[in-house]
Enzyme design. Structure first.
Site, PDB file in Angstrom:
ATOM      1  N   GLY A 247     -12.438 -21.633  17.781  1.00  0.00           N
ATOM      2  CA  GLY A 247     -12.328 -22.184  19.124  1.00  0.00           C
ATOM      3  C   GLY A 247     -11.592 -23.491  19.279  1.00  0.00           C
ATOM      4  O   GLY A 247     -11.282 -23.891  20.405  1.00  0.00           O
ATOM      5  N   GLU A 284     -14.579 -19.777  11.848  1.00  0.00           N
ATOM      6  CA  GLU A 284     -13.663 -18.672  12.169  1.00  0.00           C
ATOM      7  C   GLU A 284     -12.491 -19.172  13.004  1.00  0.00           C
ATOM      8  O   GLU A 284     -12.287 -18.722  14.133  1.00  0.00           O
ATOM      9  CB  GLU A 284     -14.414 -17.604  12.986  1.00  0.00           C
ATOM     10  CG  GLU A 284     -15.681 -17.087  12.369  1.00  0.00           C
ATOM     11  CD  GLU A 284     -16.525 -16.275  13.370  1.00  0.00           C
ATOM     12  OE1 GLU A 284     -16.123 -16.123  14.541  1.00  0.00           O
ATOM     13  OE2 GLU A 284     -17.596 -15.799  12.966  1.00  0.00           O
ATOM     14  N   PRO A 285     -11.689 -20.095  12.498  1.00  0.00           N
ATOM     15  CA  PRO A 285     -10.591 -20.606  13.325  1.00  0.00           C
ATOM     16  C   PRO A 285      -9.421 -19.635  13.400  1.00  0.00           C
ATOM     17  O   PRO A 285      -9.082 -18.973  12.412  1.00  0.00           O
ATOM     18  CB  PRO A 285     -10.163 -21.884  12.599  1.00  0.00           C
ATOM     19  CG  PRO A 285     -10.576 -21.681  11.185  1.00  0.00           C
ATOM     20  CD  PRO A 285     -11.751 -20.734  11.185  1.00  0.00           C
ATOM     21  N   GLY A 286      -8.822 -19.538  14.570  1.00  0.00           N
ATOM     22  CA  GLY A 286      -7.635 -18.700  14.735  1.00  0.00           C
ATOM     23  C   GLY A 286      -6.477 -19.557  15.213  1.00  0.00           C
ATOM     24  O   GLY A 286      -5.620 -19.998  14.454  1.00  0.00           O
ATOM     25  N   ARG A 323       0.757 -14.807  27.447  1.00  0.00           N
ATOM     26  CA  ARG A 323      -0.210 -15.851  27.826  1.00  0.00           C
ATOM     27  C   ARG A 323       0.055 -16.480  29.196  1.00  0.00           C
ATOM     28  O   ARG A 323      -0.887 -16.678  29.955  1.00  0.00           O
ATOM     29  CB  ARG A 323      -0.305 -16.941  26.751  1.00  0.00           C
ATOM     30  CG  ARG A 323      -0.736 -16.410  25.376  1.00  0.00           C
ATOM     31  CD  ARG A 323      -1.125 -17.513  24.405  1.00  0.00           C
ATOM     32  NE  ARG A 323      -2.366 -18.132  24.782  1.00  0.00           N
ATOM     33  CZ  ARG A 323      -2.475 -19.305  25.365  1.00  0.00           C
ATOM     34  NH1 ARG A 323      -1.400 -20.012  25.617  1.00  0.00           N
ATOM     35  NH2 ARG A 323      -3.655 -19.781  25.699  1.00  0.00           N
ATOM     36  N   TYR A 327      -3.063 -15.978  31.587  1.00  0.00           N
ATOM     37  CA  TYR A 327      -3.964 -17.137  31.769  1.00  0.00           C
ATOM     38  C   TYR A 327      -3.286 -18.307  32.480  1.00  0.00           C
ATOM     39  O   TYR A 327      -3.792 -19.426  32.407  1.00  0.00           O
ATOM     40  CB  TYR A 327      -4.459 -17.672  30.416  1.00  0.00           C
ATOM     41  CG  TYR A 327      -4.869 -16.636  29.412  1.00  0.00           C
ATOM     42  CD1 TYR A 327      -6.026 -15.886  29.582  1.00  0.00           C
ATOM     43  CD2 TYR A 327      -4.119 -16.434  28.259  1.00  0.00           C
ATOM     44  CE1 TYR A 327      -6.397 -14.951  28.642  1.00  0.00           C
ATOM     45  CE2 TYR A 327      -4.493 -15.503  27.311  1.00  0.00           C
ATOM     46  CZ  TYR A 327      -5.631 -14.758  27.517  1.00  0.00           C
ATOM     47  OH  TYR A 327      -6.005 -13.838  26.589  1.00  0.00           O
ATOM     48  N   CYS A 353       9.767  -6.020  35.314  1.00  0.00           N
ATOM     49  CA  CYS A 353       9.720  -5.788  36.764  1.00  0.00           C
ATOM     50  C   CYS A 353       8.386  -6.185  37.372  1.00  0.00           C
ATOM     51  O   CYS A 353       7.654  -5.341  37.898  1.00  0.00           O
ATOM     52  CB  CYS A 353      10.008  -4.326  37.047  1.00  0.00           C
ATOM     53  SG  CYS A 353      11.615  -3.896  36.405  1.00  0.00           S
ATOM     54  N   TYR A 381      -1.860 -15.617  19.564  1.00  0.00           N
ATOM     55  CA  TYR A 381      -2.094 -14.822  20.768  1.00  0.00           C
ATOM     56  C   TYR A 381      -0.814 -14.552  21.542  1.00  0.00           C
ATOM     57  O   TYR A 381      -0.836 -14.489  22.773  1.00  0.00           O
ATOM     58  CB  TYR A 381      -3.158 -15.486  21.650  1.00  0.00           C
ATOM     59  CG  TYR A 381      -4.468 -15.716  20.930  1.00  0.00           C
ATOM     60  CD1 TYR A 381      -5.230 -14.634  20.502  1.00  0.00           C
ATOM     61  CD2 TYR A 381      -4.924 -16.999  20.636  1.00  0.00           C
ATOM     62  CE1 TYR A 381      -6.432 -14.828  19.818  1.00  0.00           C
ATOM     63  CE2 TYR A 381      -6.123 -17.202  19.954  1.00  0.00           C
ATOM     64  CZ  TYR A 381      -6.859 -16.115  19.545  1.00  0.00           C
ATOM     65  OH  TYR A 381      -8.030 -16.308  18.873  1.00  0.00           O
TER      66      TYR A 381
HETATM   67  N1  LLP Z   1     -14.373 -15.854  16.433  1.00  0.00           N
HETATM   68  C1  LLP Z   1     -14.614 -15.032  17.472  1.00  0.00           C
HETATM   69  C2  LLP Z   1     -15.840 -14.243  17.482  1.00  0.00           C
HETATM   70  C3  LLP Z   1     -13.680 -14.966  18.526  1.00  0.00           C
HETATM   71  O1  LLP Z   1     -13.933 -14.162  19.570  1.00  0.00           O
HETATM   72  C4  LLP Z   1     -12.500 -15.739  18.484  1.00  0.00           C
HETATM   73  C5  LLP Z   1     -11.507 -15.651  19.559  1.00  0.00           C
HETATM   74  C6  LLP Z   1     -12.295 -16.564  17.357  1.00  0.00           C
HETATM   75  C7  LLP Z   1     -13.252 -16.601  16.363  1.00  0.00           C
HETATM   76  C8  LLP Z   1     -11.068 -17.418  17.212  1.00  0.00           C
HETATM   77  O2  LLP Z   1     -10.978 -18.365  18.223  1.00  0.00           O
HETATM   78  P1  LLP Z   1      -9.808 -19.450  18.180  1.00  0.00           P
HETATM   79  O3  LLP Z   1     -10.070 -20.357  17.001  1.00  0.00           O
HETATM   80  O4  LLP Z   1      -8.517 -18.733  18.041  1.00  0.00           O
HETATM   81  O5  LLP Z   1      -9.932 -20.157  19.473  1.00  0.00           O
HETATM   82  N2  LLP Z   1      -6.068 -14.506  23.944  1.00  0.00           N
HETATM   83  C9  LLP Z   1      -6.644 -15.780  24.278  1.00  0.00           C
HETATM   84  C10 LLP Z   1      -7.651 -16.223  23.236  1.00  0.00           C
HETATM   85  C11 LLP Z   1      -8.765 -15.240  23.021  1.00  0.00           C
HETATM   86  C12 LLP Z   1      -9.754 -15.690  21.976  1.00  0.00           C
HETATM   87  C13 LLP Z   1     -10.680 -14.597  21.610  1.00  0.00           C
HETATM   88  N3  LLP Z   1     -11.638 -14.907  20.587  1.00  0.00           N
HETATM   89  C14 LLP Z   1      -5.524 -16.796  24.454  1.00  0.00           C
HETATM   90  O6  LLP Z   1      -4.370 -16.436  24.326  1.00  0.00           O
HETATM   91  O7  LLP Z   1      -5.789 -17.958  24.754  1.00  0.00           O
END
Ligand code: LLP
Length: 430
Positions: A247, A284-286, A323, A327, A353, A381
């Site tokens: 997050g 769980e960083p993304g 995105r 959003y 379109c 994303y």
């Molecule tokens: N763990 C879980 C259970 C999650 O649902 C997510 C993201 C993460 C970890 C990783 O979160 P992060 O570190 O990336 O914030 N498509 C959207 C973001 C959707 C996030 C979904 N879950 C965007 O483009 O902003």
């Protein structure tokens, strides 16, 4: 490396007039591979990971890259080689991790809608943990595991009811969201889980949302999580690990999210104060690992000045980079080669379109048709949510490592797009 000159993007910098990724001129990559094109900096990914590693130095931690942010095999490989585990949300994600050299034992499986088939396959390969999101899912998982003569390693995703103060679509830890087990149901759910024949309780997890730019929500979530750990253990169910989810936000537009390392040092001080500092921890960083490690390159096709709006029509659209349309997200847009001409204000839009097909509103740019632009902060994303809308092939991806550019995904062809389809045989020919 040259001095960083784009805020938040130290691995993308101008040298003279030209934008580079690490040691490579981005204009050269666009010329060689065409546009739209995604370019990722391996150095930027490893630097982002290093911030987490600094924060957790000396602790028992498993950093699980949330691969939904960018599931390219070449990206997963970077994190697998760096020792990371993976947070997955489908059987497809699992196949990608295994194909890219990730270890099954370091996979955690999140998501509210796991199917029986996905559970079976995950048990077969021996993943580290299922992050279970409901009591109904727990029943099914136990049943599937018993039928295989196994016990599924389980962590319950709890909903700590914390407001992450982010976009509502990416807030997941509030009471009314579909995610996680409600606070008041957590202890009874653990008690049931502990009594199930196909379940082995191993941990607890939460994830409160995405693109969080303040430390407050994390501090709140940590406190609530630790309260729950105490309550669950007092009810006789020991927990081996605590997973705080992902997050952490990134700088898209001048946001100043906390540094991952400093944030975790602060959070660990809280854990220490409550006697949990030596537990096995997971995160769980993304986005924070890959978001600012990528750009999307696009060519200006046409300029269309108008009475009220000027449109700069580029060859990347909402199918490549959804995105902004989804959003109303802001991504910086900069030229690959800076012009000295005066800037004008443009809406940068794609070829799709739909009026929602925009990449940036009211951007000051000096551009001409044929110029190349970079949409920044496109490592997370973007490709992972790309589609074939309007029969557009998905863009190629390049991983830059110093002066080397590795093509990690070629451009999708029409043959790729059509290979799983067929025409209906006409009655006449039968
Ligand atoms: N763990 C879980 C259970 C999650 O649902 C997510 C993201 C993460 C970890 C990783 O979160 P992060 O570190 O990336 O914030 N498509 C959207 C973001 C959707 C996030 C979904 N879950 C965007 O483009 O902003």
């Amino acid at each position: 490396m040259t001095a960083p000159n784009l805020p938040g993007q130290p691995y993308f910098a101008y040298r003279g007039n030209d934008l580079f990724c690490e040691e490579i001129r981005l204009g050269d990559l666009a010329q060689a591979h065409g546009t739209p094109l995604f370019v990722y900096s391996k150095g930027a990914m490893l630097a982002a990971l290093a911030a987490y590693q600094r924060g957790f130095a000396g602790r028992k931690v498993q950093i699980c890259y949330a691969m939904k942010a960018n599931p390219a095999l070449g990206v997963i490989q970077v994190f697998a080689q760096a020792g990371c585990g993976f947070d997955i949300v489908s059987g497809g994600d699992m196949d990608r991790v295994l194909a890219a050299g990730g270890q099954a034992g370091k996979i955690i499986f999140s998501g509210v809608g796991k199917t029986r088939a996905e559970m079976r396959r995950a048990l077969e390969v021996g993943i580290g943990c299922f992050n279970v999101e409901s009591e109904a899912e727990l029943d099914v998982l136990s049943e599937v595991a018993v039928a295989m003569g196994l016990r599924a390693p389980v962590s319950i995703r709890v909903n700590p009811n914390v407001d992450p103060q982010t976009h509502p679509y990416i807030s997941t830890g509030l009471k009314d969201s579909k995610f996680g087990v409600a606070h008041e149901r957590v202890v009874p759910t653990y008690q049931r889980a502990a009594s199930m024949a196909g379940v082995r309780v191993v941990g607890i997890d939460c994830h409160i949302g995405s693109q969080i730019t303040q430390e407050g929500p994390y501090l709140d979530a940590v406190d609530r999580m630790l309260d729950l750990v105490e309550a669950v253990e007092a009810a006789g169910v020991p927990l081996q690990h605590i997973d705080f989810g992902g997050g952490l936000g990134i700088d898209y537009q001048g946001e100043t999210p906390p540094d991952a390392g400093l944030l975790w040092q602060k959070l660990l001080a809280r854990l220490d104060a409550r006697g949990f500092g030596q537990r096995q921890l997971m995160v769980e960083p993304g986005r924070s690992l890959v978001g600012n490690a990528g750009v999307c390159l696009s060519e200006v096709l046409y300029l269309k000045p108008g009475e009220h709006k000027n449109f700069c029509i580029v060859d990347a659209g909402m199918n490549d980079l959804p995105r902004p349309a989804l959003y109303q997200a802001f991504h910086q847009i900069v030229p690959l080669s800076q012009r000295q001409d005066a800037a004008q204000t443009w809406d940068v839009v794609g070829p799709i379109c739909e009026s929602g097909d925009w990449l940036g509103h009211d951007r000051a740019l000096a551009v001409q048709p044929g110029d190349l632009l970079a949409v920044l902060s496109s490592g997370a994303y973007c490709m992972s949510m790309a589609s074939n809308y309007n029969s557009r092939g998905r863009a190629p991806e390049i991983l830059v490592e110093g002066a080397q550019a590795h093509l990690i995904r070629r451009r999708e062809t029409m043959a790729d797009q059509m290979q799983s389809e067929c025409l209906v045989e006409s009655q006449a020919r039968k």
